[in-house]
Design an enzyme around this catalytic site. Structure first.
Site, PDB file in Angstrom:
ATOM      1  N   GLU A  60     103.007 -54.765  94.594  1.00 51.66           N
ATOM      2  CA  GLU A  60     101.794 -55.588  94.621  1.00 51.66           C
ATOM      3  C   GLU A  60     100.884 -55.233  93.445  1.00 51.66           C
ATOM      4  O   GLU A  60     100.347 -56.117  92.781  1.00 51.66           O
ATOM      5  CB  GLU A  60     101.050 -55.384  95.934  1.00 51.66           C
ATOM      6  CG  GLU A  60      99.769 -56.167  96.059  1.00 51.66           C
ATOM      7  CD  GLU A  60      99.964 -57.596  96.504  1.00 51.66           C
ATOM      8  OE1 GLU A  60      99.115 -58.436  96.151  1.00 51.66           O
ATOM      9  OE2 GLU A  60     100.946 -57.876  97.203  1.00 51.66           O
ATOM     10  N   THR A  61     100.733 -53.952  93.180  1.00 52.61           N
ATOM     11  CA  THR A  61      99.855 -53.520  92.097  1.00 52.61           C
ATOM     12  C   THR A  61     100.370 -53.991  90.744  1.00 52.61           C
ATOM     13  O   THR A  61      99.657 -54.662  89.991  1.00 52.61           O
ATOM     14  CB  THR A  61      99.699 -51.983  92.109  1.00 52.61           C
ATOM     15  OG1 THR A  61      99.147 -51.588  93.379  1.00 52.61           O
ATOM     16  CG2 THR A  61      98.792 -51.515  90.986  1.00 52.61           C
TER      17      THR A  61
END
Length: 136
Positions: A60-61
């Site tokens: 996600e990051t």
């Protein structure tokens, strides 16, 4: 592996509070290819393995920051789908994640993140899709 200043590499955008608390460090960053590392220690589940959610945090990051870099001025990216397939486990050391663009479109991006241990053994494959929006 040299770790750049995190504020400098993200252009002040940051990694996000959760990624920072987990010890995620970005090594390189671009819409097409990004790399990060994460310590196993402190991010284990009760059985002593790197928590499955940690793989999703890495994906996600990296995928979201890469999508936001691609979006450009006046636009931003929001995640609409993420999935992870865990194929092995890490119990110590650091894992390395390589995020590569599958699709960099005008309204949507797709990135695949391969997470490996220090021996180059793939632990998880994460895929994230981000929708590109225009700021109002």
């Amino acid at each position: 592996m040299p770790i750049p200043d995190q504020d400098e590499i993200t252009g002040g955008f940051g990694r996000g509070g959760l990624a920072e608390r987990m010890g995620l460090l970005i090594v390189s960053l671009s819409p097409q290819r990004s790399v990060a590392v994460l310590p196993v220690e402190g991010n284990e589940q009760p059985m002593g393995l790197l928590h499955g959610g940690a793989y999703c945090v890495i994906g996600e990051t990296l995928g979201s920051i890469a999508a936001n870099l691609h979006a450009g001025p006046g636009r931003y990216a929001v995640g609409v789908d993420i999935n992870a397939t865990h194929t092995a486990s890490a119990t110590s050391g650091w894992v390395t994640a390589v995020c590569e663009a599958i699709r960099l479109g005008r309204s949507m991006t797709v990135h695949e993140i391969a997470v490996e241990d220090a021996d180059g053994r793939r632990l998880s494959t994460v895929r994230i899709t981000n929708m590109i929006r225009t700021r109002r």
